[in-house]
Design a protein around this motif. Structure first.
Motif, PDB file in Angstrom:
ATOM      1  N   ASP A 214      13.276 -32.425 -12.487  1.00  0.00           N
ATOM      2  CA  ASP A 214      13.970 -31.262 -13.030  1.00  0.00           C
ATOM      3  C   ASP A 214      14.602 -30.454 -11.900  1.00  0.00           C
ATOM      4  O   ASP A 214      14.125 -30.452 -10.752  1.00  0.00           O
ATOM      5  N   TRP A 215      15.663 -29.751 -12.238  1.00  0.00           N
ATOM      6  CA  TRP A 215      16.455 -29.014 -11.256  1.00  0.00           C
ATOM      7  C   TRP A 215      15.800 -27.658 -10.978  1.00  0.00           C
ATOM      8  O   TRP A 215      15.653 -26.836 -11.874  1.00  0.00           O
ATOM      9  N   VAL A 216      15.401 -27.432  -9.714  1.00  0.00           N
ATOM     10  CA  VAL A 216      14.834 -26.139  -9.318  1.00  0.00           C
ATOM     11  C   VAL A 216      15.995 -25.166  -9.127  1.00  0.00           C
ATOM     12  O   VAL A 216      16.780 -25.297  -8.184  1.00  0.00           O
ATOM     13  N   LEU A 217      16.101 -24.177  -9.996  1.00  0.00           N
ATOM     14  CA  LEU A 217      17.236 -23.266  -9.965  1.00  0.00           C
ATOM     15  C   LEU A 217      16.994 -21.998  -9.152  1.00  0.00           C
ATOM     16  O   LEU A 217      17.956 -21.329  -8.748  1.00  0.00           O
ATOM     17  N   SER A 218      15.741 -21.648  -8.912  1.00  0.00           N
ATOM     18  CA  SER A 218      15.441 -20.331  -8.336  1.00  0.00           C
ATOM     19  C   SER A 218      15.213 -20.395  -6.838  1.00  0.00           C
ATOM     20  O   SER A 218      14.712 -21.378  -6.300  1.00  0.00           O
ATOM     21  N   ARG A 219      15.607 -19.295  -6.174  1.00  0.00           N
ATOM     22  CA  ARG A 219      15.349 -19.110  -4.751  1.00  0.00           C
ATOM     23  C   ARG A 219      14.818 -17.695  -4.548  1.00  0.00           C
ATOM     24  O   ARG A 219      15.275 -16.748  -5.203  1.00  0.00           O
ATOM     25  N   GLN A 220      13.900 -17.555  -3.606  1.00  0.00           N
ATOM     26  CA  GLN A 220      13.274 -16.261  -3.367  1.00  0.00           C
ATOM     27  C   GLN A 220      14.016 -15.548  -2.233  1.00  0.00           C
ATOM     28  O   GLN A 220      13.499 -15.294  -1.164  1.00  0.00           O
ATOM     29  N   ARG A 221      15.274 -15.256  -2.500  1.00  0.00           N
ATOM     30  CA  ARG A 221      16.121 -14.613  -1.510  1.00  0.00           C
ATOM     31  C   ARG A 221      16.866 -13.440  -2.150  1.00  0.00           C
ATOM     32  O   ARG A 221      16.584 -13.068  -3.288  1.00  0.00           O
ATOM     33  N   ALA A 222      17.820 -12.865  -1.413  1.00  0.00           N
ATOM     34  CA  ALA A 222      18.495 -11.660  -1.899  1.00  0.00           C
ATOM     35  C   ALA A 222      19.999 -11.833  -2.080  1.00  0.00           C
ATOM     36  O   ALA A 222      20.593 -11.145  -2.909  1.00  0.00           O
ATOM     37  N   TRP A 223      20.632 -12.727  -1.313  1.00  0.00           N
ATOM     38  CA  TRP A 223      22.092 -12.816  -1.322  1.00  0.00           C
ATOM     39  C   TRP A 223      22.540 -13.974  -2.195  1.00  0.00           C
ATOM     40  O   TRP A 223      22.510 -15.134  -1.803  1.00  0.00           O
ATOM     41  N   GLY A 224      22.923 -13.636  -3.414  1.00  0.00           N
ATOM     42  CA  GLY A 224      23.378 -14.647  -4.344  1.00  0.00           C
ATOM     43  C   GLY A 224      23.486 -14.061  -5.737  1.00  0.00           C
ATOM     44  O   GLY A 224      23.357 -12.851  -5.941  1.00  0.00           O
ATOM     45  N   VAL A 225      23.738 -14.927  -6.691  1.00  0.00           N
ATOM     46  CA  VAL A 225      23.795 -14.510  -8.088  1.00  0.00           C
ATOM     47  C   VAL A 225      22.390 -14.599  -8.671  1.00  0.00           C
ATOM     48  O   VAL A 225      21.741 -15.645  -8.559  1.00  0.00           O
ATOM     49  N   PRO A 226      21.891 -13.514  -9.254  1.00  0.00           N
ATOM     50  CA  PRO A 226      20.518 -13.555  -9.774  1.00  0.00           C
ATOM     51  C   PRO A 226      20.397 -14.416 -11.020  1.00  0.00           C
ATOM     52  O   PRO A 226      21.388 -14.716 -11.692  1.00  0.00           O
ATOM     53  N   LEU A 227      19.161 -14.832 -11.288  1.00  0.00           N
ATOM     54  CA  LEU A 227      18.877 -15.488 -12.559  1.00  0.00           C
ATOM     55  C   LEU A 227      18.853 -14.394 -13.622  1.00  0.00           C
ATOM     56  O   LEU A 227      17.865 -13.675 -13.771  1.00  0.00           O
ATOM     57  N   THR A 228      19.933 -14.253 -14.330  1.00  0.00           N
ATOM     58  CA  THR A 228      20.110 -13.132 -15.249  1.00  0.00           C
ATOM     59  C   THR A 228      19.343 -13.385 -16.542  1.00  0.00           C
ATOM     60  O   THR A 228      19.915 -13.739 -17.577  1.00  0.00           O
ATOM     61  N   CYS A 229      18.029 -13.197 -16.461  1.00  0.00           N
ATOM     62  CA  CYS A 229      17.204 -13.365 -17.647  1.00  0.00           C
ATOM     63  C   CYS A 229      16.000 -12.429 -17.574  1.00  0.00           C
ATOM     64  O   CYS A 229      15.684 -11.886 -16.501  1.00  0.00           O
ATOM     65  N   PHE A 230      15.353 -12.254 -18.705  1.00  0.00           N
ATOM     66  CA  PHE A 230      14.212 -11.345 -18.830  1.00  0.00           C
ATOM     67  C   PHE A 230      13.048 -12.100 -19.459  1.00  0.00           C
ATOM     68  O   PHE A 230      13.238 -12.959 -20.330  1.00  0.00           O
TER      69      PHE A 230
ATOM     70  N   ILE B 149      17.189 -15.371  -6.969  1.00  0.00           N
ATOM     71  CA  ILE B 149      18.608 -15.721  -7.039  1.00  0.00           C
ATOM     72  C   ILE B 149      18.748 -17.203  -7.367  1.00  0.00           C
ATOM     73  O   ILE B 149      17.814 -17.990  -7.204  1.00  0.00           O
ATOM     74  N   LEU B 150      19.934 -17.566  -7.825  1.00  0.00           N
ATOM     75  CA  LEU B 150      20.209 -18.960  -8.169  1.00  0.00           C
ATOM     76  C   LEU B 150      20.382 -19.822  -6.927  1.00  0.00           C
ATOM     77  O   LEU B 150      20.911 -19.369  -5.896  1.00  0.00           O
ATOM     78  N   ASP B 151      19.935 -21.053  -7.038  1.00  0.00           N
ATOM     79  CA  ASP B 151      20.227 -22.072  -6.037  1.00  0.00           C
ATOM     80  C   ASP B 151      21.735 -22.061  -5.766  1.00  0.00           C
ATOM     81  O   ASP B 151      22.547 -22.089  -6.693  1.00  0.00           O
ATOM     82  N   VAL B 152      22.130 -22.011  -4.482  1.00  0.00           N
ATOM     83  CA  VAL B 152      23.560 -21.966  -4.179  1.00  0.00           C
ATOM     84  C   VAL B 152      24.276 -23.222  -4.664  1.00  0.00           C
ATOM     85  O   VAL B 152      25.499 -23.207  -4.852  1.00  0.00           O
ATOM     86  N   TRP B 153      23.534 -24.312  -4.870  1.00  0.00           N
ATOM     87  CA  TRP B 153      24.176 -25.498  -5.427  1.00  0.00           C
ATOM     88  C   TRP B 153      24.556 -25.272  -6.890  1.00  0.00           C
ATOM     89  O   TRP B 153      25.448 -25.947  -7.406  1.00  0.00           O
ATOM     90  N   PHE B 154      23.891 -24.355  -7.549  1.00  0.00           N
ATOM     91  CA  PHE B 154      24.335 -23.980  -8.897  1.00  0.00           C
ATOM     92  C   PHE B 154      25.639 -23.199  -8.789  1.00  0.00           C
ATOM     93  O   PHE B 154      26.552 -23.384  -9.599  1.00  0.00           O
ATOM     94  N   ASP B 155      25.729 -22.315  -7.774  1.00  0.00           N
ATOM     95  CA  ASP B 155      26.983 -21.600  -7.528  1.00  0.00           C
ATOM     96  C   ASP B 155      28.139 -22.587  -7.373  1.00  0.00           C
ATOM     97  O   ASP B 155      29.136 -22.531  -8.094  1.00  0.00           O
ATOM     98  N   SER B 156      28.001 -23.474  -6.394  1.00  0.00           N
ATOM     99  CA  SER B 156      29.108 -24.386  -6.104  1.00  0.00           C
ATOM    100  C   SER B 156      29.292 -25.404  -7.230  1.00  0.00           C
ATOM    101  O   SER B 156      30.412 -25.851  -7.485  1.00  0.00           O
TER     102      SER B 156
END
Length: 969
Positions: A502-518, A578-585
């Motif tokens: 399965d694709w790990v989408l999350s990163r424990q960092r600050a600079w990126g697009v957040p996982l916009t969920c609750f 934040i989202l994995d930057v590979w999700f960004d690209s």
């Protein structure tokens, strides 16, 4: 006394080449002026206007975004040059070829740079407001975008540089969040706690594409687990082998292989300094027993095999952890260890038994997940920074790695404790390939941690099941709907997609697009109500991101802003990963191809082109993202290039000092030489570059430039009104047009298949072998010495056709040089990059003529060989002094009938043709049957103007010339 006679000087009456096109290119100094000219003309915009006026079919190469965090390296230059050749060639073949450059602006590489700056200033990142920190990351990325943009433009790369796509643009951040929320809504998003590759130095999860493999020296230990059983095996020891001693405190089980042969081994003697004792009994795989006992320093006569141990016997025992009951352990390891079979156990390495720490190994995790036993075996012994939890007995606070990525004290502490309690049979070290973070270069570990995943085997609840109901099914189907260059790319990505987790989408960092969920408070992740799935909430988020960017997520009061009036905000927690930057690209196709007016009409790129490492990177994540949200691949063609090595075939490395900076090549040779190096290599494999290689490229360039210069020198005399039709040309000119027609097909096919090496080789061979060494050499006489004859007009017409095609065919590869060639004959308000490849008439092709010409050239080769023999013997200085007799078989004599025409082809003043067998002593070539040449000197006098030796020289009105030259004068 007699008056002296002098031969008139006729040189000024010749049609000698005249051109301002210099022999020396001076590319480093001249190329910037062409760049400025193209920018002033806005060539890219003019091409778009042309496409709109002609309703051309779009062609889109979607740019894989480089990171905006440093100067370009040679791999960047290779990559962008190939892309530029693809776009330019398809534009000139009649498409509306669009290229929008892009940059990856989020993620660890940039965040790491800002943290480095903080550390130098003694600042603590955690004390800085998050949006202030993100702002510094944004500014850093923007600065490098500007720098890299100019460096790419200097290479001659043409595109929409004024409006690139950036993953940090507000609209891009909005779309990335929107694409993520499609996974939220279609049921594939879930939170799970499982082992992921984790960087203790950067304190974040990493994707496979963010990892590189380097050799590492690791501790190895052979550890003993006491057997608990009612059988005679009680008290024996099961031995395991591991290269990660630090995982031993997290051990929960040992597994064996059902197909492995096991035995019980007894120690009968021991050497000094051995951890085995006489009488000890060990369970080992038979294929590995001798090796294991040898590691314990035991000789072959110091142990014996007692008996077989069957799988049924193994199934009836359990094990005791070596630290169980240790003083001060506080019962931490007293639980009985599970013992069962697993299909991943072999007898090719180790002991035949595998120690299981499911919190730190995927195979073990998957085994106990399938058994439904994760709650019993998962541990949380390792903190995000790679230190053991403080309250772990014996090892609390010990670090697997130091903050600088070097070996910590955890492994040594575990080994020492195992020695103390008698838990080791042997220890050692091993050098092996091990995953490292590509950013910090530090080793990574597998660590169980709560992360967000996209399930690739769970049915996607979007109703788009034309290619499969799961992400994996869709991806595997779509891979076969894509054209791969080279074809091996298909197999590589297919194998990865078949086996990937399965694709790990999350990163424990600050600079990126957040996982916009609750997530709902007090609800387990397995509960259907754990995630808030609400379209109205999602709409608020994307509306805010469009205007303010992803910073809106981190602003004060964000939770209430997005949830208030829809649900009770106090019932939910915001996810801050934040989202994995590979999700960004991987999402770039959505906000570039789909959303931009200059994108793709159907949201699918004609080409993705990157290095082979992107099968596990951008090609991979783009496919996963696109099939998860749209049900299909985002590309039709995928082209891959290899890595650039130094001249010796070694990987480039700053530490070795063998890196090559593109700017240095551009400053020394010019961008066109760098581009020509790209075109001459087989980019689908690894390619080499170095000083000697570049000198060879420069030599090829000079030869090609001289060919173009020769044409330009003759073409000022060309009058389009006097152009000669193909059927009215001599056969030599018709042959050149035939070759142009054949080459036209080769060039177009090669460009369509992205085979630049094949295109350039075909053009270069034609220019050097068919033109410079054959046609130009033969027709030099007519071009220089003829008057306004049909022969010379036909040659000038052919040169015009050659110019039009060679200049445009080579423009995608050598944009600067071909612009210079173009401007020699065209107005200042135009550009070669605004025109298409000329259409080549089908009736230029004449296969019968080409076949006949091969026969003629074979006979010519015998003649030139005979002349060369005489030149070497210094009998003649020039071939024009010769008038050889050529003896031919009847079959050849039927093809070569005109001695004057054949004399022109052989560049002799006269030739005599004879049918029949050549006399003894005639010059022959073994590979050309039926031809013999008897050397004779030409009869007559040397023409003072054309230098041919002819009988009629001196019999015309102009002194000392032949009839042809007299007419010309």
């Amino acid at each position: 006394m007699c008056a002296e006679t002098t031969t008139p000087e006729y040189k000024s009456t010749l049609n000698l080449p005249r051109t301002d096109f210099p022999m020396r290119a001076g590319l480093p100094k001249r190329e910037p002026a062409w760049l400025a000219r193209w920018e002033e003309m806005d060539v890219y915009a003019k091409l778009r206007e042309k496409a709109k006026a002609q309703t051309r079919q779009p062609f889109t190469l979607h740019d894989g975004p480089p990171y905006a965090n440093g100067h370009l390296h040679i791999g960047h230059a290779l990559n962008k040059t190939i892309k530029d050749m693809i776009v330019r060639s398809h534009q000139m073949m009649g498409r509306d070829a669009r290229y929008i450059p892009g940059w990856d602006c989020h993620g660890l590489p940039i965040e790491w740079k800002i943290e480095e700056q903080y550390r130098k200033k003694g600042r603590d990142k955690d004390q800085v407001p998050i949006n202030e920190f993100r702002g510094e990351c944004r500014d850093f990325a923007a600065g490098w975008v500007d720098i890299q943009r100019e460096e790419f433009k200097r290479l001659g790369v043409q595109g929409n540089w004024a409006e690139p796509y950036l993953t940090m643009d507000f609209h891009a951040e909005r779309v990335i969040a929107e694409e993520f929320m499609k996974f939220l809504m279609n049921g594939t998003l879930y939170q799970g706690s499982k082992p992921v590759m984790w960087s203790p130095v950067e304190q974040t999860a990493l994707a496979e594409a963010e990892v590189e493999y380097h050799d590492k020296d690791s501790f190895t230990v052979w550890v003993k687990f006491e057997v608990l059983s009612d059988s005679d095996l009680a008290g024996a020891q099961v031995v395991i082998w591991t290269t990660t001693p630090w995982t031993m405190p997290s051990n929960k089980a040992v597994v064996y292989g059902e197909g492995v042969s096991y035995g019980l081994y007894k120690i009968t003697g021991t050497p000094d300094e051995c951890w085995a004792n006489v009488g000890d009994r060990y369970l080992l795989a038979d294929n590995l027993a001798a090796d294991v006992l040898g590691r314990a320093r035991l000789e072959d006569d110091q142990w014996t095999r007692v008996r077989d141990v069957t799988n049924d016997e193994l199934a009836g025992i359990s094990l005791k952890h070596p630290l169980a009951g240790a003083e001060g352990a506080n019962g931490e390891w007293d639980d009985i260890r599970d013992f069962r079979a697993a299909d991943f156990v072999t007898d090719t390495e180790g002991t035949g038994f595998v120690h299981c720490a499911p919190s730190h190994g995927l195979e073990e995790y998957d085994l106990y997940r399938e058994l439904g036993m994760l709650e019993q075996v998962i541990t949380y012994n390792v903190n995000p920074d790679g230190r053991y939890r403080d309250d772990l007995p014996f090892f609390g606070g010990k670090a697997i790695l130091k903050p600088n990525g070097k070996e910590g004290n955890a492994n040594a502490a575990v080994i020492d404790k195992l020695v103390e309690v008698g838990g080791l049979l042997a220890r050692g070290k091993i050098k092996h390939s091990y995953p490292h973070s590509w950013r910090s270069k530090a080793p990574v570990i597998y660590r169980n941690t709560p992360q967000w995943f996209a399930a690739i085997d769970r049915p996607v609840g979007d109703g788009q099941d034309m290619h499969g109901t799961t992400i994996r099914e869709r991806a595997l189907t779509e891979i076969d709907n894509v054209n791969w260059t080279p074809k091996s790319g298909r197999n590589r990505l297919h194998a990865m997609m078949e086996a990937r987790p399965d694709w790990v989408l999350s990163r424990q960092r600050a600079w990126g697009v957040p996982l916009t969920c609750f997530t709902r408070k007090g609800v387990l992740p397995t509960d259907p109500d754990f995630l808030l799935r609400n379209a109205d909430v999602n709409a608020r988020i994307v509306e805010a991101f469009e205007v303010e960017g992803a910073d809106a997520w981190y602003a004060d009061g964000a939770k209430e802003r997005f949830l208030g009036g829809i649900v009770n905000a106090d019932d939910y927690d915001m996810v801050t990963d934040i989202l994995d930057v590979w999700f960004d690209s991987g999402s770039t196709h959505a906000f570039t191809l789909r959303d931009r007016v200059d994108g793709s009409d159907d949201g699918i790129a004609d080409v993705y082109m990157e290095g082979t490492d992107q099968h596990r990177g951008w090609f991979h994540s783009s496919l996963l993202q696109s099939v998860g949200t749209y049900g299909r691949a985002p590309y039709r063609n995928v082209v891959t290039h290899g890595f650039t090595l130094d001249a010796k075939g070694m990987k480039m490395s700053k530490s070795i000092g063998n890196t090559i900076v593109p700017q240095k090549i551009v400053d020394q040779y010019g961008a066109d030489i760098l581009r020509l190096w790209v075109a001459q290599t087989d980019y689908t494999n690894d390619q080499r570059i170095g000083d000697e290689i570049l000198k060879g490229v420069a030599d090829s360039y000079r030869r090609l430039r001289n060919t173009m210069r020769y044409m330009l020198g003759s073409l000022p005399d060309f009058d389009a009104a006097k152009a000669v039709a193909r059927d009215d040309m001599p056969e030599l000119e018709q042959l050149m047009l035939h070759k142009l027609a054949v080459l036209d097909g080769v060039v177009r096919d090669g460009y369509a298949r992205f085979d630049f090496q094949g295109v350039f080789r075909a053009i270069f061979d034609f220019a050097t072998l068919d033109l410079s060494s054959f046609y130009f050499d033969i027709r030099k006489d007519a071009l220089y010495c003829d008057g306004d004859t049909p022969r010379r007009l036909a040659a000038l017409t052919v040169l015009d056709h050659l110019y039009a095609r060679l200049t445009t065919w080579l423009a995608p590869i050598l944009p600067f040089t071909m612009e210079e060639v173009w401007l020699q004959r065209n107005g200042e308000d135009t550009s070669v990059h605004l025109v298409d490849f000329p259409d080549t008439p089908a009736d230029w092709r004449d296969d019968a003529l080409a076949e006949r010409s091969e026969t003629v050239r074979a006979v010519r080769r015998v003649v030139t060989g005979a002349l060369e023999e005489q030149r070497t013997a210094k009998v003649i200085g020039s071939s024009l002094e010769a008038g050889p007799v050529v003896f031919m078989s009847p079959e050849l004599a039927a093809v070569i009938t005109n001695p004057d025409t054949f004399a022109d082809l052989c560049i002799t003043s006269q030739i005599t043709l004879q049918t029949g067998e050549a006399p003894e002593g005639a010059f022959t070539l073994t590979d050309v049957a039926g031809v013999g040449v008897v050397f004779e000197k030409a009869t007559g006098e040397k023409c003072a103007r054309c230098w041919k030796v002819l009988p009629d020289v001196g019999t015309h009105s102009h002194e000392a010339v032949c009839g042809r030259c007299d007419s010309a004068l």
